[in-house]
Design an enzyme around this catalytic site. Structure first.
Site, mmCIF file in Angstrom:
data_model
loop_
_atom_site.group_PDB
_atom_site.id
_atom_site.type_symbol
_atom_site.label_atom_id
_atom_site.label_comp_id
_atom_site.label_asym_id
_atom_site.label_seq_id
_atom_site.Cartn_x
_atom_site.Cartn_y
_atom_site.Cartn_z
ATOM 1 N N SER A 287 38.856 42.525 43.483
ATOM 2 C CA SER A 287 37.976 41.608 43.446
ATOM 3 C C SER A 287 36.542 41.845 43.474
ATOM 4 C CB SER A 287 38.405 40.560 44.698
ATOM 5 O OG SER A 287 37.638 39.529 44.992
ATOM 6 N N ASP A 298 30.005 49.577 32.937
ATOM 7 C CA ASP A 298 29.522 48.855 31.811
ATOM 8 C C ASP A 298 27.943 49.087 31.357
ATOM 9 O OD1 ASP A 298 31.912 47.744 31.536
ATOM 10 O OD2 ASP A 298 31.384 45.812 31.684
ATOM 11 N N LYS A 312 42.175 41.724 40.443
ATOM 12 C CA LYS A 312 41.992 40.206 40.737
ATOM 13 C C LYS A 312 40.696 39.718 40.384
ATOM 14 C CE LYS A 312 41.867 37.382 44.764
ATOM 15 N NZ LYS A 312 40.618 36.686 44.553
#
Length: 529
Positions: A287, A298, A312
């Protein structure tokens, strides 16, 4: 006359709409469910527990949706919120339950127990008029008796080493902080380490303070440990990622059927936007941990080291019910800046719950070669154009296999049956004062302290008493791990969790890999100068 006609026509249309709405409501699934519950409660041959029946229906409905849409009763809501809110009302001690006795590891600094005079090593025998020692009372029941509303008092009877009679203390309960940051310390002259165990309301503040302290000590590179961090508040994850990214860089976005795309971007005021960064993750990082890891990866801001994260990426919205219970309903999905969906597939709850076991069985925990991603899940990082993959979880840039070689059956028996903890409590009870005098600083302790053969023999004897069957070969295999864990527990009880992790990290493969990467000259490391 014309106005009267228009009024009649308007009233006719309004009445028609009301009738249609009423008919639609009467035919709706919710009305059907309401009528069924009413019929059972009023017409069934025996009396029924309506509360339980309704709760069962709610749980059953949510089970048709996804693994993270859940129902919690009022007591469960309180327990769920407590660690994330950052405090609770209590007496302020760290403790262990050993052989049916509450052993005080440490009173919380500045907390009610410390102010009342309770010391590390004390044993709490009685709470108010209730005996809690030697009566096989559960840890949860003991905590219920110790906790209470701020300002209320609790009377304790304490057994203290070297004192013949029980000591009486009256402790006034107060707000006790619950920290989400386990440890922060300088690993080398230029490398700092911070470990976060969950993302709570106070995480941003805790991290900022730890970061500032390490930077004052000369930190240039940072190892951020999110291993085992199951997540928490979205805002806390955004606050943390903001420390590393430049202004307007996307951290995460959410999107759902009734929830349009919502973006969260960095403000550009972070305190560690330059310098080398490594994030440690494993299969239990989930999460909010994946939001931070995905943003760092990224934007080519740092390296992710460890094993593929849990996966998750569903956004839950709390729906409070009148009796204090709550539904956590999934309303959207999390996406990383490159567009990767963090959530792993959940065709069935059974398959979803088996996922980690399936990863072990496929060999994913031991070799990155066993992990295969289709080209349809291929994405590109924003700065360096590196290939990353979606499909659930964050795949690390540097894979570290799980090392279970020292986790023999004998070691697991010693650990799971409480032999290691029992020995630690005995050692601390006997030697705390002596060791604190001998080792004035942790640095000296870490350099000089050794687990002795006598301590190991005592561990074997305790193991025998709790049913851990001794096996020489398995004992020798696990010996380095046993010594490290015993020393780490002693360091924790003499100082704190930061010292515990400094010792235990000598057996953590991901931590060692991170240090290796930082020390490797000329390494192609995504970093902003």
């Amino acid at each position: 006359m014309k106005a009267s006609k228009y009024l009649c026509f308007f009233l006719f249309c309004l009445f028609s709409q009301i009738l249609l709405a009423q008919n639609k409501l009467l035919d709706s699934p919710s009305r059907k469910l309401q009528l069924a519950e009413f019929a059972i409660a009023n017409l069934y041959v025996d009396k029924v527990d309506e509360d339980k029946m309704v709760e069962t229906a709610i749980v059953s409905m949510l089970e048709q949706l996804d693994p993270h849409s859940t129902y919690s009763n009022p007591e469960e809501v309180r327990k769920l919120n407590e660690p994330l809110q950052g405090n609770f009302d209590g007496i302020g001690i760290q403790f262990n339950m050993a052989t049916d006795t509450l052993f005080v590891i440490q009173p919380v600094s500045g907390g009610p127990s410390e102010k009342a005079g309770i010391l590390a090593g004390d044993r709490i025998i009685q709470v108010n008029d209730t005996l809690i020692a030697g009566v096989k009372m559960s840890t949860e029941e003991v905590m219920r008796r110790l906790r209470g509303k701020k300002g209320t008092e609790v009377n304790l009877k304490i057994m203290r080493r070297g004192v013949d009679e029980l000591l009486s203390f009256t402790v006034k309960r107060d707000k006790i902080p619950v920290y989400s940051l386990d440890a922060s310390y300088m690993v080398t002259d230029k490398t700092g380490y911070i470990r976060i165990n969950r993302f709570a309301a106070t995480t941003g503040k805790e991290f900022s303070e730890a970061l500032s302290s390490l930077q004052k000590q000369g930190m240039k590179d940072l190892i951020l440990d999110l291993q085992g961090n199951g997540g928490g508040y979205l805002n806390a994850a955004i606050d943390l990622a903001n420390q590393f990214l430049d202004k307007k860089e996307l951290i995460v976005y959410t999107e759902g059927r009734r929830n349009p795309r919502s973006e969260f971007r960095a403000e550009g005021n972070g305190r560690f936007r330059k310098g080398r960064l490594i994030v440690l993750v494993d299969e239990f990082s989930a999460s909010a941990s994946e939001i931070v890891s995905g943003a760092v990866q990224d934007w080519d801001r740092g390296m992710i080291v460890g094993r593929r994260t849990f996966g998750k990426g569903l956004v839950q919205r709390p729906v409070d019910l009148p009796d204090g219970s709550m539904i956590r309903l999934t309303v959207a999905r999390y996406y990383t800046p490159s567009g990767r969906c963090i959530q792993k597939p959940y065709e069935s709850i059974e398959q979803y719950n088996r996922d980690l076991i399936d990863r072990y069985n496929r060999g994913e925990m031991l070799s990155a070669d066993s992990i295969h991603f289709p080209d349809s899940l291929k994405y590109t990082t924003h700065k360096l154009g590196r290939t990353v993959y979606g499909g659930g979880g964050i795949m690390p840039d540097y894979f570290v296999p799980i090392d279970t070689t020292m986790y023999t059956d004998y070691y697991l028996a010693l650990r799971d049956k409480g032999a290691i903890m029992q020995l630690n409590l005995k050692l601390m009870d006997r030697h705390r004062t002596e060791w604190l005098k001998q080792y004035k600083t942790f640095k000296r302790f870490n350099k000089e302290f050794q687990i002795t053969p006598a301590m190991l023999e005592e561990l074997k004897e305790i193991g025998k008493s709790v049913g851990a069957v001794y096996k020489e070969e398995e004992y020798q295999t696990a010996l380095p791990l046993l010594k490290t864990q015993m020393k780490a527990l002693i360091a924790r009880d003499l100082w704190n969790m930061s010292e515990y992790f400094q010792v235990i990290h000598t057996q953590n493969s991901s931590m060692q890999k991170a240090l290796e990467l930082l020390q490797k000259p000329g390494m192609d490391f995504p970093v902003r100068q």
